[in-house]
Write a protein that holds these residues in place. Structure first.
Motif, PDB file in Angstrom:
ATOM      1  N   VAL A   1     -54.423 -55.582  14.466  1.00 19.25           N
ATOM      2  CA  VAL A   1     -53.511 -55.191  15.559  1.00 19.25           C
ATOM      3  C   VAL A   1     -52.554 -56.368  15.678  1.00 19.25           C
ATOM      4  CG1 VAL A   1     -53.272 -54.613  18.008  1.00 19.25           C
ATOM      5  CG2 VAL A   1     -55.250 -53.768  16.705  1.00 19.25           C
ATOM      6  N   LYS A   2     -51.259 -56.101  15.457  1.00 21.32           N
ATOM      7  CA  LYS A   2     -50.296 -57.190  15.211  1.00 21.32           C
ATOM      8  C   LYS A   2     -49.794 -57.883  16.472  1.00 21.32           C
ATOM      9  CE  LYS A   2     -50.064 -56.100  10.800  1.00 21.32           C
ATOM     10  NZ  LYS A   2     -50.758 -56.937   9.796  1.00 21.32           N
ATOM     11  N   TYR A   3     -49.427 -59.131  16.255  1.00 22.55           N
ATOM     12  CA  TYR A   3     -48.659 -59.922  17.231  1.00 22.55           C
ATOM     13  C   TYR A   3     -47.203 -59.818  16.801  1.00 22.55           C
ATOM     14  CZ  TYR A   3     -46.462 -64.500  18.219  1.00 22.55           C
ATOM     15  OH  TYR A   3     -45.602 -65.501  18.557  1.00 22.55           O
ATOM     16  N   TRP A   4     -46.368 -59.267  17.678  1.00 20.31           N
ATOM     17  CA  TRP A   4     -44.936 -59.180  17.336  1.00 20.31           C
ATOM     18  C   TRP A   4     -44.137 -59.228  18.636  1.00 20.31           C
ATOM     19  CZ3 TRP A   4     -42.943 -60.196  12.832  1.00 20.31           C
ATOM     20  CH2 TRP A   4     -41.606 -59.914  12.573  1.00 20.31           C
ATOM     21  N   GLY A   5     -43.808 -60.428  19.100  1.00 19.56           N
ATOM     22  CA  GLY A   5     -43.037 -60.597  20.326  1.00 19.56           C
ATOM     23  C   GLY A   5     -43.661 -61.657  21.213  1.00 19.56           C
TER      24      GLY A   5
ATOM     25  N   SER B   1     -49.161 -68.029   5.563  1.00 18.63           N
ATOM     26  CA  SER B   1     -49.362 -69.456   5.306  1.00 18.63           C
ATOM     27  C   SER B   1     -49.178 -70.272   6.586  1.00 18.63           C
ATOM     28  CB  SER B   1     -48.412 -69.960   4.227  1.00 18.63           C
ATOM     29  OG  SER B   1     -47.081 -69.686   4.564  1.00 18.63           O
ATOM     30  N   SER B   2     -48.376 -69.771   7.548  1.00 14.04           N
ATOM     31  CA  SER B   2     -48.219 -70.551   8.782  1.00 14.04           C
ATOM     32  C   SER B   2     -49.514 -70.498   9.596  1.00 14.04           C
ATOM     33  CB  SER B   2     -47.029 -70.060   9.613  1.00 14.04           C
ATOM     34  OG  SER B   2     -47.278 -68.792  10.128  1.00 14.04           O
ATOM     35  N   ALA B   3     -50.296 -69.429   9.457  1.00 14.09           N
ATOM     36  CA  ALA B   3     -51.549 -69.329  10.213  1.00 14.09           C
ATOM     37  C   ALA B   3     -52.551 -70.372   9.737  1.00 14.09           C
ATOM     38  CB  ALA B   3     -52.127 -67.923  10.080  1.00 14.09           C
TER      39      ALA B   3
ATOM     40  N   GLY C   1     -47.936 -74.144  17.044  1.00 11.45           N
ATOM     41  CA  GLY C   1     -47.315 -74.198  15.721  1.00 11.45           C
ATOM     42  C   GLY C   1     -46.922 -72.822  15.229  1.00 11.45           C
ATOM     43  N   SER C   2     -47.817 -71.854  15.447  1.00 11.34           N
ATOM     44  CA  SER C   2     -47.588 -70.482  14.996  1.00 11.34           C
ATOM     45  C   SER C   2     -48.577 -69.592  15.739  1.00 11.34           C
ATOM     46  CB  SER C   2     -47.833 -70.438  13.485  1.00 11.34           C
ATOM     47  OG  SER C   2     -48.042 -69.121  13.053  1.00 11.34           O
ATOM     48  N   GLY C   3     -48.082 -68.479  16.280  1.00 11.77           N
ATOM     49  CA  GLY C   3     -48.944 -67.624  17.098  1.00 11.77           C
ATOM     50  C   GLY C   3     -50.202 -67.207  16.355  1.00 11.77           C
ATOM     51  N   SER C   4     -50.051 -66.839  15.088  1.00 11.44           N
ATOM     52  CA  SER C   4     -51.206 -66.351  14.317  1.00 11.44           C
ATOM     53  C   SER C   4     -52.175 -67.485  13.968  1.00 11.44           C
ATOM     54  CB  SER C   4     -50.740 -65.646  13.047  1.00 11.44           C
ATOM     55  OG  SER C   4     -49.880 -66.482  12.311  1.00 11.44           O
ATOM     56  N   ALA C   5     -51.727 -68.740  14.032  1.00 16.87           N
ATOM     57  CA  ALA C   5     -52.603 -69.884  13.705  1.00 16.87           C
ATOM     58  C   ALA C   5     -53.742 -70.016  14.711  1.00 16.87           C
ATOM     59  CB  ALA C   5     -51.794 -71.174  13.662  1.00 16.87           C
TER      60      ALA C   5
HETATM   61  O1  PMV Z   1     -47.694 -66.511  13.625  1.00 21.43           O
HETATM   62  P1  PMV Z   1     -46.324 -66.051  13.302  1.00 21.43           P
HETATM   63  O2  PMV Z   1     -45.289 -66.575  14.251  1.00 21.43           O
HETATM   64  O3  PMV Z   1     -45.952 -66.326  11.865  1.00 21.43           O
HETATM   65  O4  PMV Z   1     -46.286 -64.437  13.454  1.00 21.43           O
HETATM   66  C1  PMV Z   1     -47.148 -63.568  12.772  1.00 21.43           C
HETATM   67  C2  PMV Z   1     -46.563 -62.232  12.718  1.00 21.43           C
HETATM   68  C3  PMV Z   1     -47.319 -61.209  11.876  1.00 21.43           C
HETATM   69  O5  PMV Z   1     -47.948 -61.795  10.763  1.00 21.43           O
HETATM   70  C4  PMV Z   1     -46.319 -60.171  11.353  1.00 21.43           C
HETATM   71  C5  PMV Z   1     -48.350 -60.435  12.707  1.00 21.43           C
HETATM   72  C6  PMV Z   1     -49.622 -61.164  13.036  1.00 21.43           C
HETATM   73  O6  PMV Z   1     -50.196 -60.856  14.088  1.00 21.43           O
HETATM   74  O7  PMV Z   1     -50.092 -62.005  12.234  1.00 21.43           O
END
Ligand code: PMV
Length: 328
Positions: free
Chosen positions: A21-25, A108-110, A140-144
């Motif tokens: 379930v995605k993070y987008w916003g 890769s950012s996660a 750093g990154s929401g998904s991280a």
């Molecule tokens: O963590 P970010 O800012 O790279 O955003 C991740 C966005 C998606 O990969 C598309 C969705 C998600 O929840 O990982």
């Protein structure tokens, strides 16, 4: 604050994760607070290893990614936050290595910011618990924030900085699932970074509000499916959620397009596999690659089917991965 700390070095490893379930916003871009929760699977095939050395001899932070000097802006901003929290002024050398294509929509950012959060906080003398580490990685990154943990992981949207962390979710499905990762176009750098693309979607897409209303409902369905071990229900909501995220981005003006013809062929192949009774559901992120949730028993069949799709350059089968760890 002291600038005279002795040299201190820590190496950490973290696995990437793929959201079901995605993070987008975002609710708040300064604090990088997500507008909604998300849910993911950590993957053992996609690993980042990062060494952080705080060195009093450095006049500025130095960042090396996969053997080359890298754009240090985001990592330096992250290190500044760690220094502030630890009460130190010493600059750091960061050496990071991905075992998969960087910046191509393969998360890769996660894994990168999860490994950086763990290595940098420890090297700076901080001993954060897993939630605090997850909230730190989020900057750093929401998904991280999700890659601090192994297996299935639920991200909370906050509302405060300290409350926007991830935590693991137990499920009888964990030892039954695999993710098949089909690389499209050789893992070339992605067309739009997710950070800018999700802000552009929030500002201009007529479907962004509908997307935000959908996420809590999809999270509830996914969490219930995880709790009762229902892979079909999890797969169905994951594929539908990914398509909804991409449609909200495609409706932005101008459009954010991650799909390539090969991506569409892969989505059709996955539907075809399902029609033949195979447990397979697709998801996509900020890139053209297609990741397929399937079972341990069917992963090789799925791999064989997607490998021959025109434009697919590599296919990897990944098991669920573990939490971020210190290795040295
Ligand atoms: O963590 P970010 O800012 O790279 O955003 C991740 C966005 C998606 O990969 C598309 C969705 C998600 O929840 O990982």
């Amino acid at each position: 604050m002291t600038s005279t700390m002795v040299e201190s070095s820590v190496t950490a490893r973290a696995c990437a994760n793929i959201a079901l379930v995605k993070y987008w916003g975002k609710r708040d871009s300064a604090l990088n607070l997500p507008a909604a929760g998300s849910l993911s699977l950590t993957l053992d095939a996609l690993v980042t290893e990062t060494t952080v050395t705080f060195d009093p001899a450095l006049a500025a932070d130095e960042i090396e990614l996969d053997g080359s000097p890298a754009d240090a802006r985001r990592a330096t901003e992250f290190l500044r936050r760690v220094r502030l929290r630890a009460g130190i002024a010493t600059h750091a050398r960061v050496v990071s290595r991905n075992d998969f294509p960087t910046a191509s929509g393969l998360a890769s950012s996660a894994s990168g910011f999860a490994a950086l959060a763990l290595a940098a906080s420890r090297a700076a003398g901080l001993d954060l618990d897993a939630r605090a580490l997850s909230a730190l990685a989020r900057h750093g990154s929401g998904s991280a924030a999700r890659s601090i943990f192994g297996g299935f992981v639920r991200m909370h949207a906050g509302p405060t900085d300290a409350e926007a962390f991830a935590e693991p979710v137990t499920s009888p499905l964990l030892d039954k699932v695999r993710m098949v990762i089909a690389i499209v176009g050789g893992g070339a750098p992605k067309s739009h970074g997710s950070r800018d693309a999700m802000e552009h979607t929030a500002q201009t897409s007529p479907y962004y509000r509908a997307w935000l209303e959908l996420v809590p409902k999809d999270l509830a369905v996914a969490e219930a499916a995880l709790a009762r071990g229902d892979l079909a229900a999890l797969g169905e909501v994951a594929e539908a959620n990914a398509l909804a995220m991409h449609c909200s981005a495609m409706a932005a003006r101008p459009a954010i397009h991650y799909w390539q013809p090969t991506s569409l062929a892969l989505l059709a192949e996955v539907r075809g596999l399902r029609e033949c009774g195979v447990s397979a559901w697709a998801t996509m992120d900020a890139g053209p690659h297609v990741k397929i949730l399937t079972t341990v028993d069917e992963a090789e069949r799925v791999q064989a089917a997607v490998r021959v799709v025109d434009g697919v350059t590599a296919v990897t089968i990944s098991a669920p991965g573990g939490p971020a760890t210190i290795v040295a």
